[in-house]
Design a protein around this motif. Structure first.
Motif, mmCIF file in Angstrom:
data_model
loop_
_atom_site.group_PDB
_atom_site.id
_atom_site.type_symbol
_atom_site.label_atom_id
_atom_site.label_comp_id
_atom_site.label_asym_id
_atom_site.label_seq_id
_atom_site.Cartn_x
_atom_site.Cartn_y
_atom_site.Cartn_z
ATOM 1 N N LEU A 123 5.508 9.395 -4.074
ATOM 2 C CA LEU A 123 6.213 8.602 -2.991
ATOM 3 C C LEU A 123 5.454 8.078 -1.755
ATOM 4 O O LEU A 123 4.759 9.252 -1.162
ATOM 5 N N LEU A 124 4.883 6.964 -1.581
ATOM 6 C CA LEU A 124 3.968 6.631 -0.389
ATOM 7 C C LEU A 124 4.664 6.232 0.769
ATOM 8 O O LEU A 124 5.396 5.144 0.830
ATOM 9 N N THR A 125 4.719 7.229 1.539
ATOM 10 C CA THR A 125 5.838 7.033 2.746
ATOM 11 C C THR A 125 5.067 6.323 3.873
ATOM 12 O O THR A 125 3.713 5.934 3.794
ATOM 13 N N LYS A 126 5.830 6.157 5.087
ATOM 14 C CA LYS A 126 5.334 5.451 6.139
ATOM 15 C C LYS A 126 4.951 3.958 5.902
ATOM 16 O O LYS A 126 4.190 3.469 6.383
ATOM 17 N N SER A 127 5.605 3.326 4.866
ATOM 18 C CA SER A 127 5.070 2.006 4.205
ATOM 19 C C SER A 127 5.346 0.790 5.429
ATOM 20 O O SER A 127 4.706 -0.064 5.217
ATOM 21 N N ASP A 128 6.307 1.421 6.260
ATOM 22 C CA ASP A 128 6.446 0.165 7.424
ATOM 23 C C ASP A 128 5.133 0.214 8.327
ATOM 24 O O ASP A 128 5.051 -0.846 9.058
ATOM 25 N N LYS A 129 4.058 1.084 7.962
ATOM 26 C CA LYS A 129 3.037 1.099 9.056
ATOM 27 C C LYS A 129 1.982 -0.064 8.569
ATOM 28 O O LYS A 129 0.914 -0.274 9.228
ATOM 29 N N LEU A 130 2.103 -0.632 7.336
ATOM 30 C CA LEU A 130 1.165 -1.499 6.655
ATOM 31 C C LEU A 130 1.974 -2.715 6.653
ATOM 32 O O LEU A 130 3.024 -2.876 6.384
ATOM 33 N N LYS A 131 1.305 -3.979 6.849
ATOM 34 C CA LYS A 131 1.704 -5.486 6.598
ATOM 35 C C LYS A 131 2.063 -5.464 5.016
ATOM 36 O O LYS A 131 1.156 -4.948 4.309
ATOM 37 N N ALA A 132 2.725 -6.423 4.537
ATOM 38 C CA ALA A 132 3.265 -6.428 3.141
ATOM 39 C C ALA A 132 1.850 -6.538 2.361
ATOM 40 O O ALA A 132 2.068 -5.851 1.141
ATOM 41 N N GLY A 133 0.970 -7.360 2.576
ATOM 42 C CA GLY A 133 -0.277 -7.620 1.743
ATOM 43 C C GLY A 133 -0.831 -6.472 1.337
ATOM 44 O O GLY A 133 -1.251 -5.720 0.285
ATOM 45 N N LYS A 134 -1.245 -5.634 2.474
ATOM 46 C CA LYS A 134 -1.972 -4.325 2.603
ATOM 47 C C LYS A 134 -0.967 -3.312 1.871
ATOM 48 O O LYS A 134 -1.617 -2.591 1.003
ATOM 49 N N ARG A 135 0.345 -3.234 2.001
ATOM 50 C CA ARG A 135 1.206 -2.272 1.337
ATOM 51 C C ARG A 135 1.014 -2.607 -0.121
ATOM 52 O O ARG A 135 1.057 -1.671 -0.862
ATOM 53 N N LYS A 136 1.119 -3.891 -0.661
ATOM 54 C CA LYS A 136 1.058 -4.074 -2.015
ATOM 55 C C LYS A 136 -0.365 -3.534 -2.688
ATOM 56 O O LYS A 136 -0.493 -3.115 -3.667
ATOM 57 N N ALA A 137 -1.373 -3.872 -1.934
ATOM 58 C CA ALA A 137 -2.612 -3.517 -2.445
ATOM 59 C C ALA A 137 -2.635 -1.914 -2.579
ATOM 60 O O ALA A 137 -3.212 -1.412 -3.469
ATOM 61 N N GLN A 138 -2.402 -1.147 -1.603
ATOM 62 C CA GLN A 138 -2.162 0.142 -1.710
ATOM 63 C C GLN A 138 -1.523 0.750 -2.560
ATOM 64 O O GLN A 138 -1.861 1.654 -3.390
ATOM 65 N N LEU A 139 -0.331 0.036 -3.078
ATOM 66 C CA LEU A 139 0.323 0.528 -4.185
ATOM 67 C C LEU A 139 0.059 0.222 -5.601
ATOM 68 O O LEU A 139 -0.243 1.126 -6.378
ATOM 69 N N LEU A 140 -0.784 -0.871 -5.622
ATOM 70 C CA LEU A 140 -1.429 -1.378 -6.889
ATOM 71 C C LEU A 140 -2.680 -0.113 -6.918
ATOM 72 O O LEU A 140 -3.096 0.185 -8.242
ATOM 73 N N MET A 141 -3.152 0.120 -5.892
ATOM 74 C CA MET A 141 -4.453 1.128 -5.946
ATOM 75 C C MET A 141 -4.109 2.591 -6.564
ATOM 76 O O MET A 141 -4.487 3.095 -7.391
ATOM 77 N N ALA A 142 -2.614 2.832 -5.765
ATOM 78 C CA ALA A 142 -2.313 4.003 -6.300
ATOM 79 C C ALA A 142 -1.726 4.222 -7.731
ATOM 80 O O ALA A 142 -2.000 5.240 -8.398
ATOM 81 N N ARG A 143 -1.273 3.198 -8.085
ATOM 82 C CA ARG A 143 -0.719 3.370 -9.324
ATOM 83 C C ARG A 143 -1.836 3.332 -10.291
ATOM 84 O O ARG A 143 -1.940 4.000 -11.530
ATOM 85 N N GLU A 144 -2.886 2.631 -10.191
ATOM 86 C CA GLU A 144 -4.146 2.737 -10.986
ATOM 87 C C GLU A 144 -4.653 4.451 -11.021
ATOM 88 O O GLU A 144 -4.948 4.882 -11.994
ATOM 89 N N ALA A 145 -4.775 4.943 -9.848
ATOM 90 C CA ALA A 145 -5.162 6.247 -9.846
ATOM 91 C C ALA A 145 -4.502 7.346 -10.248
ATOM 92 O O ALA A 145 -4.946 8.070 -10.991
ATOM 93 N N ALA A 146 -2.952 6.919 -10.222
ATOM 94 C CA ALA A 146 -2.145 7.924 -11.135
ATOM 95 C C ALA A 146 -2.380 7.836 -12.636
ATOM 96 O O ALA A 146 -1.872 8.876 -13.177
ATOM 97 N N LEU A 147 -2.910 6.815 -12.888
ATOM 98 C CA LEU A 147 -3.158 7.007 -14.541
ATOM 99 C C LEU A 147 -4.020 8.134 -15.046
ATOM 100 O O LEU A 147 -4.109 8.579 -16.095
ATOM 101 N N ALA A 148 -4.887 8.513 -14.149
ATOM 102 C CA ALA A 148 -5.916 9.519 -14.240
ATOM 103 C C ALA A 148 -5.261 10.949 -14.643
ATOM 104 O O ALA A 148 -5.753 11.808 -15.334
#
Length: 199
Positions: A141-166
């Protein structure tokens, strides 16, 4: 009204050997001391002071158990990685945390909370590897998502989902904000499945 408003404090234990008998269903919450774990639990249960939040990260040094009903519990594990505690205590805690994840039969899932700006630090990864080796599903669960603007938030989510595959396990990633409740329905959905509320 949601089922999670039923949560009430049941007990605090210094380590897993002091927990009650191993029956029913448990879902555990873990995360670095400044990841916003207490705030997330309070948001989930719609209770301001169920889990104690404090200005000093790492105050939760006990395992806190919250009962949802006779068979279901939420377990708040001590924050790690930030608290100013002696190394010996940290080592003891890491050992009992590993035991809890691998031996507790009632445990049906682990929510690992991480600040969206700093996901998957070493201890987070270690925790997820433990859970995966115990065949436990994990919600990162990526908390404090309100600290990022929508675009950056989405990018972080995609990056984290990619990392989670490992991790090669059942690891889901969602964003969450205690401030504006973003991601709350997704959290409730995952927990409802783990707690078998639909049965």
């Amino acid at each position: 009204m949601t089922y999670f408003t039923n949560a009430k404090f049941q007990m605090s234990a210094p380590d897993i050997s002091h927990l009650h008998q191993d029956d029913g269903i448990e879902v555990a919450f873990a995360g670095r001391s400044n990841a916003g774990k207490s705030s997330a639990l309070n948001t989930l249960t719609r209770q301001k002071n169920l889990a104690r939040t404090s200005k000093t990260p790492g105050r939760t040094q006990m395992i806190n158990v919250f009962e949802l009903d006779e068979q279901r519990r939420l377990v708040d594990l001590p924050g790690y990685g930030f608290a100013q505690v002696p190394l010996a205590m940290k080592k003891k805690w890491q050992k009992s945390l590993g035991e809890y994840l691998q031996k507790r039969k009632t445990l049906q899932g682990l929510v690992v909370l991480m600040d969206i700006r700093h996901p998957f630090k070493d201890l987070d990864q270690e925790l997820i590897h433990w859970a995966v080796s115990a065949n436990l599903p994990v919600l990162a669960l990526l908390t404090k998502s309100d600290k990022l603007k929508a675009g950056k938030r989405k990018a972080q989510l995609l990056m984290a989902r990619e990392a989670a595959l490992a991790f090669c396990g059942d690891v889901t990633v969602h964003t969450f904000s205690s401030l504006n409740r973003q991601g709350l329905p997704e959290l409730e959905q995952v927990l409802s499945t783990w707690l078998q509320l639909d049965k």
